[in-house]
Design an enzyme around this catalytic site. Structure first.
Site, PDB file in Angstrom:
ATOM      1  N   LYS A  16       0.844  -1.208   0.000  1.00  0.00           N
ATOM      2  CA  LYS A  16       0.000   0.000   0.000  1.00  0.00           C
ATOM      3  C   LYS A  16       0.871   1.247   0.000  1.00  0.00           C
ATOM      4  O   LYS A  16       2.040   1.221   0.411  1.00  0.00           O
ATOM      5  CB  LYS A  16      -0.949   0.032   1.209  1.00  0.00           C
ATOM      6  CG  LYS A  16      -0.271   0.119   2.593  1.00  0.00           C
ATOM      7  CD  LYS A  16       0.024   1.520   3.071  1.00  0.00           C
ATOM      8  CE  LYS A  16       0.722   1.530   4.428  1.00  0.00           C
ATOM      9  NZ  LYS A  16       1.498   2.702   4.744  1.00  0.00           N
ATOM     10  N   ALA A 102      10.713  -2.413   5.539  1.00  0.00           N
ATOM     11  CA  ALA A 102      10.828  -1.243   6.432  1.00  0.00           C
ATOM     12  C   ALA A 102      10.764   0.039   5.616  1.00  0.00           C
ATOM     13  O   ALA A 102      11.638   0.901   5.681  1.00  0.00           O
ATOM     14  CB  ALA A 102      12.106  -1.308   7.257  1.00  0.00           C
ATOM     15  N   GLY A 108       5.098  -6.197   5.825  1.00  0.00           N
ATOM     16  CA  GLY A 108       4.850  -7.265   6.795  1.00  0.00           C
ATOM     17  C   GLY A 108       3.357  -7.474   7.025  1.00  0.00           C
ATOM     18  O   GLY A 108       2.872  -8.609   7.072  1.00  0.00           O
ATOM     19  N   ASP A 142      -2.447  -2.174  10.839  1.00  0.00           N
ATOM     20  CA  ASP A 142      -2.698  -2.075   9.393  1.00  0.00           C
ATOM     21  C   ASP A 142      -3.188  -3.390   8.782  1.00  0.00           C
ATOM     22  O   ASP A 142      -3.552  -3.420   7.601  1.00  0.00           O
ATOM     23  CB  ASP A 142      -1.408  -1.669   8.651  1.00  0.00           C
ATOM     24  CG  ASP A 142      -1.135  -0.177   8.778  1.00  0.00           C
ATOM     25  OD1 ASP A 142      -2.039   0.552   9.234  1.00  0.00           O
ATOM     26  OD2 ASP A 142      -0.014   0.239   8.433  1.00  0.00           O
TER      27      ASP A 142
HETATM   28  P1  ATP Z   1       4.475  -0.228   7.746  1.00  0.00           P
HETATM   29  O1  ATP Z   1       4.172   0.510   6.489  1.00  0.00           O
HETATM   30  O2  ATP Z   1       3.337  -1.086   8.234  1.00  0.00           O
HETATM   31  O3  ATP Z   1       5.111   0.606   8.799  1.00  0.00           O
HETATM   32  P2  ATP Z   1       6.947  -1.138   6.804  1.00  0.00           P
HETATM   33  O4  ATP Z   1       6.897  -1.251   5.325  1.00  0.00           O
HETATM   34  O5  ATP Z   1       7.523   0.128   7.334  1.00  0.00           O
HETATM   35  O6  ATP Z   1       5.521  -1.346   7.375  1.00  0.00           O
HETATM   36  P3  ATP Z   1       7.813  -3.846   7.068  1.00  0.00           P
HETATM   37  O7  ATP Z   1       8.309  -4.044   5.677  1.00  0.00           O
HETATM   38  O8  ATP Z   1       6.532  -4.480   7.424  1.00  0.00           O
HETATM   39  O9  ATP Z   1       7.767  -2.290   7.430  1.00  0.00           O
HETATM   40  O10 ATP Z   1       9.005  -4.357   8.004  1.00  0.00           O
HETATM   41  C1  ATP Z   1       9.297  -3.828   9.252  1.00  0.00           C
HETATM   42  C2  ATP Z   1      10.141  -4.857  10.008  1.00  0.00           C
HETATM   43  O11 ATP Z   1       9.334  -5.998  10.274  1.00  0.00           O
HETATM   44  C3  ATP Z   1      11.355  -5.341   9.236  1.00  0.00           C
HETATM   45  O12 ATP Z   1      12.495  -4.815   9.808  1.00  0.00           O
HETATM   46  C4  ATP Z   1      11.307  -6.858   9.296  1.00  0.00           C
HETATM   47  O13 ATP Z   1      12.443  -7.432   9.905  1.00  0.00           O
HETATM   48  C5  ATP Z   1      10.067  -7.221  10.122  1.00  0.00           C
HETATM   49  N1  ATP Z   1       9.195  -8.192   9.429  1.00  0.00           N
HETATM   50  C6  ATP Z   1       8.542  -9.211  10.005  1.00  0.00           C
HETATM   51  N2  ATP Z   1       7.845  -9.911   9.120  1.00  0.00           N
HETATM   52  C7  ATP Z   1       8.040  -9.346   7.921  1.00  0.00           C
HETATM   53  C8  ATP Z   1       7.585  -9.649   6.602  1.00  0.00           C
HETATM   54  N3  ATP Z   1       6.784 -10.700   6.357  1.00  0.00           N
HETATM   55  N4  ATP Z   1       7.984  -8.843   5.608  1.00  0.00           N
HETATM   56  C9  ATP Z   1       8.777  -7.785   5.862  1.00  0.00           C
HETATM   57  N5  ATP Z   1       9.267  -7.467   7.075  1.00  0.00           N
HETATM   58  C10 ATP Z   1       8.904  -8.242   8.112  1.00  0.00           C
END
Ligand code: ATP
Length: 295
Positions: A16, A102, A108, A142
């Site tokens: 998203k 991240a 995630g 989320d």
């Molecule tokens: P959001 O937009 O919800 O803040 P994000 O894109 O910033 O999410 P994610 O990609 O979900 O962040 O990853 C954040 C942390 O979660 C990473 O550092 C990772 O180690 C951990 N993590 C756990 N499961 C997953 C997964 N399936 N995919 C990606 N990261 C994951």
């Protein structure tokens, strides 16, 4: 209950972006009350689900930097669901990771959402969307949105969702600079009560309902830029580059550092994507679109 299956399920988990993100206040329990416009884009992870001979959850991923145990939201979602539904059969899950990690793209959370859909089908659980969303919020704020997907207004801590029609289609450039940003860091450093400007989320909702792309591009706004873009100047550089190449407008998604730009034409979007890569501003750059299409 015994759910014996030999099927093999495949599911795409879509990323998203936020067309708008406002934080209204910090609650006494530490959570932030938000008002966000969520939009799925055509960038996805692929998950496969297979029944296993031995009990438990076995996750493998092509991205070797990700945790494969309880720290992965995939395992947490699968464990919660299997415990709630009393499933004793094991499951093998594979993850093909394409969504930047991240990055502010709910990578995630959307994988966790795909687990609810995938295991619902694999084990014939007949859960409806509401039941999945109720379980999903226990994994992350989320996750209920990711279970639903599409375009939505998200309020509360992210769990109050109002579906919206998809915006008119345009060409998107999505660029993730090489820094990794922790959502926790961004919210901890946000001074919600002293924010001088707030994006016009209500106006954005109306523009989306009317199908006015100009109404949407004119209202892009994300209060978390006050924290992340200050810490990482590359975010403003990417936004500038996108606008120079003809983007209507550009914005950081979620807590960042991913930036997206909205373009009228594929050629200028492609030129912006090349320009960003060549200037060394980001390596993970996608030319993509909203998903699904407006009906
Ligand atoms: P959001 O937009 O919800 O803040 P994000 O894109 O910033 O999410 P994610 O990609 O979900 O962040 O990853 C954040 C942390 O979660 C990473 O550092 C990772 O180690 C951990 N993590 C756990 N499961 C997953 C997964 N399936 N995919 C990606 N990261 C994951």
């Amino acid at each position: 209950m015994d759910h014996i299956t030999t099927n093999h399920i495949e599911r795409k988990a879509y990323a998203k972006i936020n067309l708008g993100l406002d934080v209204l206040r910090r609650r006494s329990d530490g959570y932030h009350e938000v008002k966000m416009i969520m939009q799925t884009v055509d960038i996805w992870d692929r998950l496969t689900f297979k029944p296993a001979e031995t009990p438990g959850i076995e996750l493998s991923a092509d991205d070797k930097t990700l945790p494969l145990g309880k720290d992965n939201l995939i395992c947490r979602a699968a464990e919660l669901l299997m415990e709630e539904k009393g499933i004793r059969q094991g499951v093998k899950i594979t993850l093909e990771k394409n969504i930047p990690v991240a990055a502010g793209m709910a990578g995630g959370s959307t994988d966790a959402a795909a687990v609810f859909h995938g295991l619902n089908e694999l084990f014939g659980l007949s859960m409806d969307m509401e039941e999945m969303k109720r379980l999903g919020v226990r994994i992350g704020a989320d996750v209920p949105y990711c279970i639903m997907g599409g375009t939505a207004l998200s309020e509360g801590i992210g769990e109050i969702l109002t579906p919206l029609p998809a915006p008119p289609q345009c060409v998107l450039v999505v660029a993730k600079p090489d820094c990794n940003v922790s959502t926790k860091f961004v919210y901890e450093n946000l001074h919600a009560d002293t924010l001088k400007e707030h994006p016009d989320i209500d106006g954005m909702v109306l523009a989306i309902r009317k199908g006015s792309l100009e109404g949407i591009t004119g209202r892009l706004g994300n209060v978390l830029e006050t924290v992340t873009a200050k810490a990482y100047p590359v975010i403003e550089e990417i936004k500038r580059k996108m606008k120079e190449e003809g983007a209507w407008n550009a914005l950081m998604s979620g807590s960042g550092p991913t930036v997206f730009g909205m373009f009228r034409e594929r050629e200028s979007a492609q030129a912006a994507a090349e320009g960003i890569k060549n200037a060394g501003l980001a390596r993970q750059v996608f030319v993509t679109r909203f998903y699904p299409d407006r009906q």
